[in-house]
Design a protein around this motif. Structure first.
Motif, PDB file in Angstrom:
ATOM      1  N   ASP A 126      95.572  21.126  14.547  1.00  0.00           N
ATOM      2  CA  ASP A 126      95.434  22.062  13.427  1.00  0.00           C
ATOM      3  C   ASP A 126      96.801  22.438  12.867  1.00  0.00           C
ATOM      4  OD1 ASP A 126      92.717  22.015  13.668  1.00  0.00           O
ATOM      5  OD2 ASP A 126      92.607  23.838  14.899  1.00  0.00           O
ATOM      6  N   ALA A 127      97.748  22.667  13.798  1.00  0.00           N
ATOM      7  CA  ALA A 127      99.106  23.004  13.349  1.00  0.00           C
ATOM      8  C   ALA A 127      99.743  21.834  12.598  1.00  0.00           C
ATOM      9  CB  ALA A 127      99.967  23.387  14.550  1.00  0.00           C
ATOM     10  N   VAL A 128      99.452  20.603  13.073  1.00  0.00           N
ATOM     11  CA  VAL A 128      99.990  19.423  12.384  1.00  0.00           C
ATOM     12  C   VAL A 128      99.425  19.312  10.977  1.00  0.00           C
ATOM     13  CG1 VAL A 128     100.025  16.895  12.405  1.00  0.00           C
ATOM     14  CG2 VAL A 128     100.423  18.158  14.525  1.00  0.00           C
ATOM     15  N   LEU A 129      98.108  19.564  10.855  1.00  0.00           N
ATOM     16  CA  LEU A 129      97.491  19.515   9.523  1.00  0.00           C
ATOM     17  C   LEU A 129      98.085  20.566   8.589  1.00  0.00           C
ATOM     18  CD1 LEU A 129      93.746  18.941  10.517  1.00  0.00           C
ATOM     19  CD2 LEU A 129      95.311  17.286   9.489  1.00  0.00           C
ATOM     20  N   GLU A 130      98.314  21.761   9.124  1.00  0.00           N
ATOM     21  CA  GLU A 130      98.927  22.805   8.310  1.00  0.00           C
ATOM     22  C   GLU A 130     100.339  22.413   7.884  1.00  0.00           C
ATOM     23  OE1 GLU A 130      97.761  25.616   7.002  1.00  0.00           O
ATOM     24  OE2 GLU A 130      95.777  25.013   7.736  1.00  0.00           O
ATOM     25  N   GLU A 131     101.071  21.775   8.824  1.00  0.00           N
ATOM     26  CA  GLU A 131     102.433  21.353   8.508  1.00  0.00           C
ATOM     27  C   GLU A 131     102.419  20.282   7.422  1.00  0.00           C
ATOM     28  OE1 GLU A 131     106.641  21.283   8.912  1.00  0.00           O
ATOM     29  OE2 GLU A 131     105.052  22.711   9.368  1.00  0.00           O
ATOM     30  N   ARG A 132     101.433  19.391   7.490  1.00  0.00           N
ATOM     31  CA  ARG A 132     101.338  18.360   6.457  1.00  0.00           C
ATOM     32  C   ARG A 132     101.027  18.978   5.089  1.00  0.00           C
ATOM     33  NH1 ARG A 132      97.910  13.656   9.696  1.00  0.00           N
ATOM     34  NH2 ARG A 132      99.657  12.881  10.926  1.00  0.00           N
ATOM     35  N   LYS A 133     100.165  20.000   5.080  1.00  0.00           N
ATOM     36  CA  LYS A 133      99.875  20.686   3.823  1.00  0.00           C
ATOM     37  C   LYS A 133     101.139  21.343   3.263  1.00  0.00           C
ATOM     38  CE  LYS A 133      95.017  21.680   4.906  1.00  0.00           C
ATOM     39  NZ  LYS A 133      94.029  22.762   5.181  1.00  0.00           N
ATOM     40  N   ARG A 134     101.926  21.940   4.179  1.00  0.00           N
ATOM     41  CA  ARG A 134     103.173  22.578   3.735  1.00  0.00           C
ATOM     42  C   ARG A 134     104.128  21.545   3.154  1.00  0.00           C
ATOM     43  NH1 ARG A 134     108.193  23.194   5.067  1.00  0.00           N
ATOM     44  NH2 ARG A 134     107.993  21.861   6.901  1.00  0.00           N
ATOM     45  N   LEU A 135     104.219  20.366   3.821  1.00  0.00           N
ATOM     46  CA  LEU A 135     105.095  19.320   3.314  1.00  0.00           C
ATOM     47  C   LEU A 135     104.618  18.819   1.955  1.00  0.00           C
ATOM     48  CD1 LEU A 135     105.719  17.274   6.585  1.00  0.00           C
ATOM     49  CD2 LEU A 135     107.394  18.627   5.332  1.00  0.00           C
ATOM     50  N   ALA A 136     103.285  18.743   1.782  1.00  0.00           N
ATOM     51  CA  ALA A 136     102.746  18.314   0.482  1.00  0.00           C
ATOM     52  C   ALA A 136     103.131  19.314  -0.609  1.00  0.00           C
ATOM     53  CB  ALA A 136     101.226  18.173   0.572  1.00  0.00           C
ATOM     54  N   ARG A 137     103.056  20.616  -0.272  1.00  0.00           N
ATOM     55  CA  ARG A 137     103.450  21.637  -1.254  1.00  0.00           C
ATOM     56  C   ARG A 137     104.942  21.534  -1.566  1.00  0.00           C
ATOM     57  NH1 ARG A 137     100.087  24.948   1.999  1.00  0.00           N
ATOM     58  NH2 ARG A 137     101.950  25.790   3.025  1.00  0.00           N
ATOM     59  N   ASP A 138     105.738  21.308  -0.503  1.00  0.00           N
ATOM     60  CA  ASP A 138     107.180  21.184  -0.727  1.00  0.00           C
ATOM     61  C   ASP A 138     107.509  19.973  -1.595  1.00  0.00           C
ATOM     62  OD1 ASP A 138     107.595  23.428   0.751  1.00  0.00           O
ATOM     63  OD2 ASP A 138     108.222  22.386   2.584  1.00  0.00           O
ATOM     64  N   LEU A 139     106.800  18.870  -1.346  1.00  0.00           N
ATOM     65  CA  LEU A 139     107.014  17.674  -2.167  1.00  0.00           C
ATOM     66  C   LEU A 139     106.691  17.954  -3.625  1.00  0.00           C
ATOM     67  CD1 LEU A 139     105.618  14.825   0.120  1.00  0.00           C
ATOM     68  CD2 LEU A 139     107.930  14.962  -0.796  1.00  0.00           C
ATOM     69  N   HIS A 140     105.593  18.689  -3.836  1.00  0.00           N
ATOM     70  CA  HIS A 140     105.195  18.994  -5.209  1.00  0.00           C
ATOM     71  C   HIS A 140     106.182  19.938  -5.880  1.00  0.00           C
ATOM     72  CE1 HIS A 140     103.042  21.325  -8.333  1.00  0.00           C
ATOM     73  NE2 HIS A 140     102.508  20.137  -8.635  1.00  0.00           N
ATOM     74  N   ASP A 141     106.644  20.938  -5.105  1.00  0.00           N
ATOM     75  CA  ASP A 141     107.507  21.972  -5.689  1.00  0.00           C
ATOM     76  C   ASP A 141     108.952  21.527  -5.854  1.00  0.00           C
ATOM     77  OD1 ASP A 141     105.295  23.590  -5.719  1.00  0.00           O
ATOM     78  OD2 ASP A 141     105.801  24.638  -3.850  1.00  0.00           O
ATOM     79  N   THR A 142     109.366  20.507  -5.116  1.00  0.00           N
ATOM     80  CA  THR A 142     110.775  20.089  -5.159  1.00  0.00           C
ATOM     81  C   THR A 142     110.918  18.681  -5.725  1.00  0.00           C
ATOM     82  OG1 THR A 142     110.621  19.350  -2.846  1.00  0.00           O
ATOM     83  CG2 THR A 142     111.417  21.585  -3.236  1.00  0.00           C
ATOM     84  N   VAL A 143     110.628  17.688  -4.908  1.00  0.00           N
ATOM     85  CA  VAL A 143     110.880  16.300  -5.302  1.00  0.00           C
ATOM     86  C   VAL A 143     110.038  15.897  -6.508  1.00  0.00           C
ATOM     87  CG1 VAL A 143     110.867  13.897  -4.520  1.00  0.00           C
ATOM     88  CG2 VAL A 143     111.506  15.722  -2.936  1.00  0.00           C
ATOM     89  N   SER A 144     108.761  16.269  -6.493  1.00  0.00           N
ATOM     90  CA  SER A 144     107.887  15.881  -7.602  1.00  0.00           C
ATOM     91  C   SER A 144     108.393  16.443  -8.933  1.00  0.00           C
ATOM     92  CB  SER A 144     106.458  16.372  -7.332  1.00  0.00           C
ATOM     93  OG  SER A 144     105.605  16.047  -8.409  1.00  0.00           O
ATOM     94  N   GLN A 145     108.791  17.709  -8.924  1.00  0.00           N
ATOM     95  CA  GLN A 145     109.295  18.316 -10.160  1.00  0.00           C
ATOM     96  C   GLN A 145     110.633  17.695 -10.573  1.00  0.00           C
ATOM     97  OE1 GLN A 145     109.329  22.575  -9.929  1.00  0.00           O
ATOM     98  NE2 GLN A 145     107.137  22.730  -9.484  1.00  0.00           N
ATOM     99  N   GLN A 146     111.460  17.384  -9.543  1.00  0.00           N
ATOM    100  CA  GLN A 146     112.737  16.741  -9.856  1.00  0.00           C
ATOM    101  C   GLN A 146     112.499  15.378 -10.508  1.00  0.00           C
ATOM    102  OE1 GLN A 146     115.830  17.728  -9.564  1.00  0.00           O
ATOM    103  NE2 GLN A 146     115.745  19.547  -8.262  1.00  0.00           N
ATOM    104  N   LEU A 147     111.560  14.613  -9.972  1.00  0.00           N
ATOM    105  CA  LEU A 147     111.262  13.299 -10.532  1.00  0.00           C
ATOM    106  C   LEU A 147     110.704  13.426 -11.953  1.00  0.00           C
ATOM    107  CD1 LEU A 147     109.696  11.502  -7.429  1.00  0.00           C
ATOM    108  CD2 LEU A 147     111.961  11.126  -8.422  1.00  0.00           C
ATOM    109  N   PHE A 148     109.864  14.447 -12.182  1.00  0.00           N
ATOM    110  CA  PHE A 148     109.313  14.659 -13.524  1.00  0.00           C
ATOM    111  C   PHE A 148     110.430  14.980 -14.519  1.00  0.00           C
ATOM    112  CE2 PHE A 148     107.579  17.510 -16.800  1.00  0.00           C
ATOM    113  CZ  PHE A 148     106.624  16.662 -17.354  1.00  0.00           C
TER     114      PHE A 148
END
Length: 358
Positions: A135-157
């Motif tokens: 469960d903690a791993v799944l939560e961590e993956r969700k957090r990483l997905a949010r971080d990717l969206h908020d940082t790298v994804s926006q930078q790439l856009f």
């Protein structure tokens, strides 16, 4: 210990010879005093020498036989201290040491059973911890997905939008276009760093779906290359290690390698994973600065964590080092043959249960 036993063996032989000589002289004077006759001194001396040599030889043989028995007992203790709990002393009926040997064998058997039980409990606990952390791993993956969206994804856009407008901007205002290009370079560098950081957070998942050997063959060279280390990997394990042992060993290796990078200032590191038949052994050696043994603080250098993981499976860990001579982390886990009535599919069943829980 052996040197003292050998000295005692020779001492008993010499004392026996001296006692024989004294006894023969006493008998000689007794014959002279009580029978008023004088035995032939040369014949008496010959008999004395012969009996002395015979008695010394007998005492030596007895001492040598006793020494062999004590050496066997000492060998059993060495096997026990080395973690080879399957060693047993040969029991011979009517022998003076047979009772002691039976007691030692019984003690070794009890310790072997208890350590095996401890290891099974540790493996079960490790597997339960792996399942409970999903469960903690799944939560961590969700957090990483949010971080990717908020940082790298926006930078790439932003990179895409700026790059799309660049051709027209070059036609209208070359100076402004140069500034945009510099911004693009800075943004791409930032996005790259952010992506590396997120990837680094995923590295503890390297073992999932792989054997320990497969994971190390992939992870170890990459880790050494990224940290400027010359790495040597030597794996000599015949049989497949249980999932719980692989998990704990991988975590220990990660802790040891992190210590090399943080503290050792080393140029090269060597990782050896072996199987002696009685133990699974792990060694991580570096050519770094080293340090005095007394400088290891309680809980420092990760030793307490590594030792706790090893002891959970009935093993232990230690650090061997001295200033200027590098550092070596040694870990060993006892290895037991399956019981005759133990199902050989236990490990696979545990994996299936773990997969079902996922």
């Amino acid at each position: 210990m052996v040197r003292k036993v050998r000295t005692s063996k020779w001492a008993s032989s010499i004392y026996t010879g001296l006692a024989t000589i004294v006894l023969m002289f006493v008998l000689y004077y007794a014959v002279v005093v009580f029978t008023d006759s004088t035995p032939n001194l040369e014949v008496w001396g010959t008999w004395t020498a012969s009996l002395t040599v015979l008695q010394m030889a007998i005492a030596y043989q007895i001492g040598q036989r006793t020494q062999r028995k004590i050496d066997q007992l000492q060998l059993a203790l060495k096997h026990a201290s080395a973690g080879n709990w399957g060693y047993r002393l040969p029991e011979e009926e009517g022998d003076a040491f047979s009772g002691v040997y039976r007691e030692v064998n019984a003690m070794m058997g009890q310790l072997e059973s208890r350590i095996k039980l401890l290891q099974r409990m540790g493996e079960k606990e490790a597997l339960e911890e792996m399942i409970s952390t999903e469960d903690a791993v799944l939560e961590e993956r969700k957090r990483l997905a949010r971080d990717l969206h908020d940082t790298v994804s926006q930078q790439l856009f932003a990179l895409h939008m700026s790059a799309s407008s660049l051709p027209k901007l070059l036609e209208r205002d070359a100076k402004h276009a140069q500034q945009v290009m510099e911004q693009l370079i800075a943004m791409s560098s930032t996005a790259q760093k952010q992506m590396r950081g997120l990837i680094a957070q995923l590295r503890p998942m390297e073992l999932q779906g792989k054997t320990l050997e497969e994971a190390l063959n992939r992870w170890f060279p990459d880790y050494c290359r990224q940290n400027g280390l010359q790495g040597t990997l030597d794996i000599q394990v015949g049989e497949r290690i249980s999932e719980a042992k692989e998990h704990q060993l991988f975590l220990i290796i990660q802790e040891a390698m992190a210590n090399v990078v943080k503290h050792a200032e080393a140029q090269s590191v060597r990782l050896l994973l072996g199987d002696t038949g009685a133990q699974i052994t792990l060694s991580v050696e570096d050519d770094g600065l080293g340090f005095k043994g007394g400088q290891v603080r309680p809980g420092g250098y990760g030793l307490s964590t590594m030792r706790e993981r090893a002891q959970k499976l009935g093993g232990d860990a230690e650090i061997v080092t001295k200033p200027g001579s590098g550092t070596r982390v040694r870990v060993w886990l006892p290895k037991f043959a399956p019981e005759p009535d133990e199902p050989r599919g236990t490990e696979e069943e545990d994996k299936e249960q773990g997969a079902g829980a996922k």
